[in-house]
Design a protein around this motif. Sequence first.
Motif, PDB file in Angstrom:
ATOM      1  N   HIS A   1       1.476  -0.434 -51.879  1.00  0.00           N
ATOM      2  CA  HIS A   1       1.651   0.178 -53.193  1.00  0.00           C
ATOM      3  C   HIS A   1       2.236   1.578 -53.018  1.00  0.00           C
ATOM      4  O   HIS A   1       1.688   2.393 -52.268  1.00  0.00           O
TER       5      HIS A   1
ATOM      6  N   TRP B   1       4.271  -2.996 -54.909  1.00  0.00           N
ATOM      7  CA  TRP B   1       3.870  -2.399 -56.184  1.00  0.00           C
ATOM      8  C   TRP B   1       4.380  -0.966 -56.258  1.00  0.00           C
ATOM      9  O   TRP B   1       4.459  -0.275 -55.233  1.00  0.00           O
TER      10      TRP B   1
ATOM     11  N   GLN C   1       6.212  -5.308 -58.679  1.00  0.00           N
ATOM     12  CA  GLN C   1       5.182  -5.114 -59.709  1.00  0.00           C
ATOM     13  C   GLN C   1       5.089  -3.626 -60.027  1.00  0.00           C
ATOM     14  O   GLN C   1       4.902  -2.813 -59.120  1.00  0.00           O
TER      15      GLN C   1
END
Length: 236
Positions: free
Chosen positions: A81, A100, A125
């Motif tokens: 992420h 992400w 995402q």
Amino acid sequence: MSSIKQNIEQVITQIASATEKCGRDADSVQLLAVSKTKPIAAIQEAIEAGHFAFGENYVQEGVEKVQHFRDTDHSAALQWHFIGPIQSNKTRPIAEHFDWVHSIDRVKIARRLSEQRPANSAPLQVLLQVNTSNEASKSGLIFAELPQAAADIAQMPNIELRGLMSIPEKANDYDSQFAAFHALAEAMNTLKADHPQLDTLSMGMSGDMDAAIAAGSTIVRIGTAIFGARDYSNKA
């Protein structure tokens, strides 16, 4: 001194306690281990303890870590992420290496990520970062900007809008912490009328995790409580 494995177990216990207090399932909150400034060895120790989701703030450092673990036994399970500020000239490596992105604060950044996401990769995402306290020193969209930003981003290929993220103004009392997180949760509930796929609220760190979970957080970002104090000596 406690090990990273012990620290992770302790944080997971804290998450379980917080979810129980507000009647939520412990599995509804993901622990994101914030590994910025931490060495490969620390991440490896966390992986060996069974943890696979990591958050990075700095592009070059994060990409180096992603690449290091790409050909390891756990590569398929790892989830990377990006949670730091994003400069326009740094979007390509983020689009190419991360799963992400939590910190989209303007539509331009989302558009670049969409255009630069490799065609053979799963959709990136993404979360919109919201400046819940309207602090001039912090990045993020204000609440009034969210509907148009969400509408624009939802039409972009190669990325998938999943929800919102915030870093609210520091507050030491639970009520103030909860109020800021609740405002973000309410904003996402409003957006879900037009974007029912939204399911992710990235909010809460070590000092305000309980309030964030009570307000509906689905990802808590925990660094120091897992890896110890950070070393910023080599960071700009």
